[in-house]
Every structure is written in structure tokens, then in C-alpha cells.
Write a protein that holds these residues in place. Sequence first.
Motif, PDB file in Angstrom:
ATOM      1  N   ILE A  62       0.872  -1.165   0.000  1.00  0.00           N
ATOM      2  CA  ILE A  62       0.000   0.000   0.000  1.00  0.00           C
ATOM      3  C   ILE A  62       0.912   1.218   0.000  1.00  0.00           C
ATOM      4  N   LYS A  63       0.847   1.997  -1.095  1.00  0.00           N
ATOM      5  CA  LYS A  63       1.856   3.024  -1.339  1.00  0.00           C
ATOM      6  C   LYS A  63       1.228   4.413  -1.491  1.00  0.00           C
ATOM      7  N   PRO A  64       1.273   5.225  -0.433  1.00  0.00           N
ATOM      8  CA  PRO A  64       0.832   6.613  -0.574  1.00  0.00           C
ATOM      9  C   PRO A  64       1.801   7.393  -1.469  1.00  0.00           C
ATOM     10  N   GLU A  65       1.272   8.363  -2.192  1.00  0.00           N
ATOM     11  CA  GLU A  65       2.110   9.146  -3.093  1.00  0.00           C
ATOM     12  C   GLU A  65       3.160   9.960  -2.344  1.00  0.00           C
ATOM     13  N   ASN A  66       2.873  10.314  -1.097  1.00  0.00           N
ATOM     14  CA  ASN A  66       3.799  11.159  -0.334  1.00  0.00           C
ATOM     15  C   ASN A  66       4.804  10.351   0.480  1.00  0.00           C
ATOM     16  N   ALA A  67       4.865   9.025   0.265  1.00  0.00           N
ATOM     17  CA  ALA A  67       5.626   8.159   1.167  1.00  0.00           C
ATOM     18  C   ALA A  67       7.118   8.197   0.876  1.00  0.00           C
ATOM     19  N   ASN A  68       7.881   7.972   1.936  1.00  0.00           N
ATOM     20  CA  ASN A  68       9.314   7.729   1.814  1.00  0.00           C
ATOM     21  C   ASN A  68       9.476   6.246   1.479  1.00  0.00           C
ATOM     22  N   PRO A  69       9.973   5.896   0.283  1.00  0.00           N
ATOM     23  CA  PRO A  69      10.007   4.482  -0.124  1.00  0.00           C
ATOM     24  C   PRO A  69      10.975   3.631   0.682  1.00  0.00           C
ATOM     25  N   ARG A  70      11.853   4.260   1.450  1.00  0.00           N
ATOM     26  CA  ARG A  70      12.808   3.477   2.242  1.00  0.00           C
ATOM     27  C   ARG A  70      12.201   2.995   3.561  1.00  0.00           C
ATOM     28  N   ARG A  71      11.082   3.577   3.968  1.00  0.00           N
ATOM     29  CA  ARG A  71      10.478   3.229   5.254  1.00  0.00           C
ATOM     30  C   ARG A  71       9.228   2.395   5.052  1.00  0.00           C
ATOM     31  N   VAL A  72       9.079   1.365   5.881  1.00  0.00           N
ATOM     32  CA  VAL A  72       8.005   0.393   5.697  1.00  0.00           C
ATOM     33  C   VAL A  72       7.232   0.197   6.996  1.00  0.00           C
ATOM     34  N   LEU A  73       5.926   0.159   6.855  1.00  0.00           N
ATOM     35  CA  LEU A  73       5.034  -0.217   7.942  1.00  0.00           C
ATOM     36  C   LEU A  73       4.557  -1.638   7.669  1.00  0.00           C
ATOM     37  N   LEU A  74       5.038  -2.603   8.437  1.00  0.00           N
ATOM     38  CA  LEU A  74       4.562  -3.982   8.323  1.00  0.00           C
ATOM     39  C   LEU A  74       3.314  -4.095   9.187  1.00  0.00           C
ATOM     40  N   TYR A  75       2.147  -4.200   8.519  1.00  0.00           N
ATOM     41  CA  TYR A  75       0.875  -4.144   9.252  1.00  0.00           C
ATOM     42  C   TYR A  75       0.205  -5.518   9.254  1.00  0.00           C
ATOM     43  N   LEU A  76      -0.277  -5.912  10.447  1.00  0.00           N
ATOM     44  CA  LEU A  76      -0.922  -7.201  10.654  1.00  0.00           C
ATOM     45  C   LEU A  76      -2.364  -6.968  11.081  1.00  0.00           C
ATOM     46  N   HIS A  77      -3.293  -7.442  10.277  1.00  0.00           N
ATOM     47  CA  HIS A  77      -4.705  -7.170  10.551  1.00  0.00           C
ATOM     48  C   HIS A  77      -5.218  -7.967  11.745  1.00  0.00           C
ATOM     49  N   GLY A  78      -6.275  -7.446  12.357  1.00  0.00           N
ATOM     50  CA  GLY A  78      -6.915  -8.112  13.481  1.00  0.00           C
ATOM     51  C   GLY A  78      -8.036  -9.037  13.037  1.00  0.00           C
ATOM     52  N   GLY A  79      -8.698  -9.621  14.042  1.00  0.00           N
ATOM     53  CA  GLY A  79      -9.798 -10.537  13.765  1.00  0.00           C
ATOM     54  C   GLY A  79      -9.767 -11.782  14.624  1.00  0.00           C
ATOM     55  N   GLY A  80      -9.163 -11.670  15.810  1.00  0.00           N
ATOM     56  CA  GLY A  80      -9.181 -12.789  16.744  1.00  0.00           C
ATOM     57  C   GLY A  80      -8.423 -14.011  16.275  1.00  0.00           C
TER      58      GLY A  80
END
Length: 325
Positions: A62-80
Amino acid sequence: MPSPQHLLLKQFLTAATAPLARRRPSIAAMRLSLEIGSLFQFLPWGVHLDCFSLEGMAAEWIKPENANPRRVLLYLHGGGYVLGSLNTHRSAVGALAQRCAMHALTIEYRKAPDFPFPAALDDTLLAYRWLLRQGYRPHDIIVAGDSAGGGLALALLLALRDNREPLPAAGIGLSPWTDLELPTATIRRVAHEELQLLEALAIRGWGGLYADTTPLTAPLVSPVQADLHELPPLLLQTSDSEVLYDDVLTFAAKARCAGVPVTLQTFEGLVHWWHLFWRFVPEARQALDQAAAFTNGIWAAQQAAARVLHSLRAPARRPDSRARV
């Protein structure tokens, strides 16, 4: 006091979950309901999606246009550990990534009951190590998640520490699930409200499905049971009226006693998963903004430390030996 928009959301969720008090739908039916609900959630404007296979596992950039491409948010979804998917959380992850000006990597980790512990943790470790192999530096990665995904993010930090692998810059838990035993005291606290009681009873059963033959008190299953020393800075968000509130406070206090820098942000009267409804609930946008401020603080601290280190390593200027007449 919660906003009028949140009050409307809570009334809607209470009405939608009322049938659960009369009959227990299957996990497959609940998964389908969440997937149908996700059809009405869209990425924010200016955020782009790239779907791919990460060593056989469905994943998304998921890539916002304003993002710094060197930095990453590793996101883990919820749902029990049994519900949720890339679809159900894509919109909220996009909103968070845009605010943080980072690219976000999300994964379709395996879920219980078909794949109990440690399948989800193994998939998360796989994704983190894959990022490192792609050339991303640990101090440019932040691990985040909500609910069970938040607990999984904390378990990832513990597993990396125990394996003596490089840790990411920070961790973010949005109402993280840190104690799968779900103490009886918590059940009593929320018993006066039907919506919260149903959530509590449901996730208590899901915890057993995820742990399977592993004790619920195992540190990588219930991070609140772990020794929390040497973890990176943490941001924890929770609402005082949700089921997991007590567990988050306990985890935060224990982490602080272990010397971990913890930023704890509490909200008043909000339902669990309020972050997902960021488009029309102002408290959700506020929480995402505060998460972005936390990440900005992490980068600012890194830059300040780099400047100090550079000044210490810089050679001292030699005095001019030429005599002036």
C-alpha cells in the motif's frame, strides 16, 4: 464524550450483532459478513495498491504518493486470529500509511482453526525477514497491528529478540490482544453491555482455537506473560470501554517496568475496532493522526542520534599553524 458519529456507529453495530445473542454463526459465516462489509471500504485518494505473492503468501504493498520508499510499515490485521483479511483492513491501513508517509506491507497470514499457533507468527516472521532480504534496514521498519494483529506484532518483536535478530524501529498496537486467557474480571466488567459481552465471549473461544495445544499463557501466544526487556519503543492505543482495555494497561505497565519506552494513549467510550471506521468517526482519524505523530517522533529521534554520532566521529579541526603578523 464520544462523538455523535461514534454513537451512531455503536447503535448500528449493536443492532447488527443482536442476532448473535440468539444463535452462534459459524466462523465461515462471520468471515463472509466481514468480507461483504469491506466492499464499501476504499483506499484514500492518492494511495496505490500493488498485490503480489510473498513466497506463496498473498500480500499487498500500500503506497501513498507522499511516502518515503525506504520506510516500511509492516501491518498485521486483526480478527481474533480467525477472522479478517487484506480486504477488511485495506482502507484503514491506507489511511495510516498515508498519515505516516510510509509504504505499508500487509500479509494474508494463516488463521485458526485450520492453522493454529504458530502458523500466524511464522508467516509474520517470514514477511519481516523477506523485507530485510529486499534491502530494507531494520531501523526503517515499524511493525503495527490491531486487536489480534496487535498481539501478533508484539509476539513478532519477542520472537526476534529471543532469536537475536535485528529489531525494527518501533511497534504499534491498536487495541492489541495481549492476554488470550481473557480474565473473568474482564467478562464481569463488560457484562452490562450486550455488544461488549458478545465480543468477550467470542474472542475467548477464538483464543483457544488459535492456541490449540499450546498453553494460553505461552509468551508468544499471550505477550503479557513474556519478559518484555529490550523491546523497541511501543505505541499502544485503547479505549476504556472495550474488552481488551485491562490487558493493554497491564502490558503497558509491565513493559515500562522492563525499561521499554511506552506511549499509552487511551480514548473514552469507543468500541473495539473503532480505527477501521476512520472515514466517518472523528476519534478514528484522531487515533491515526496520533500514530503518525509517534512514527514521526521515531524518525526524528533517529536523525538526532545520527547527528550526535556524526559529531562525535568527526575529526577535530587542527589549529592554523601559520603565524599571523
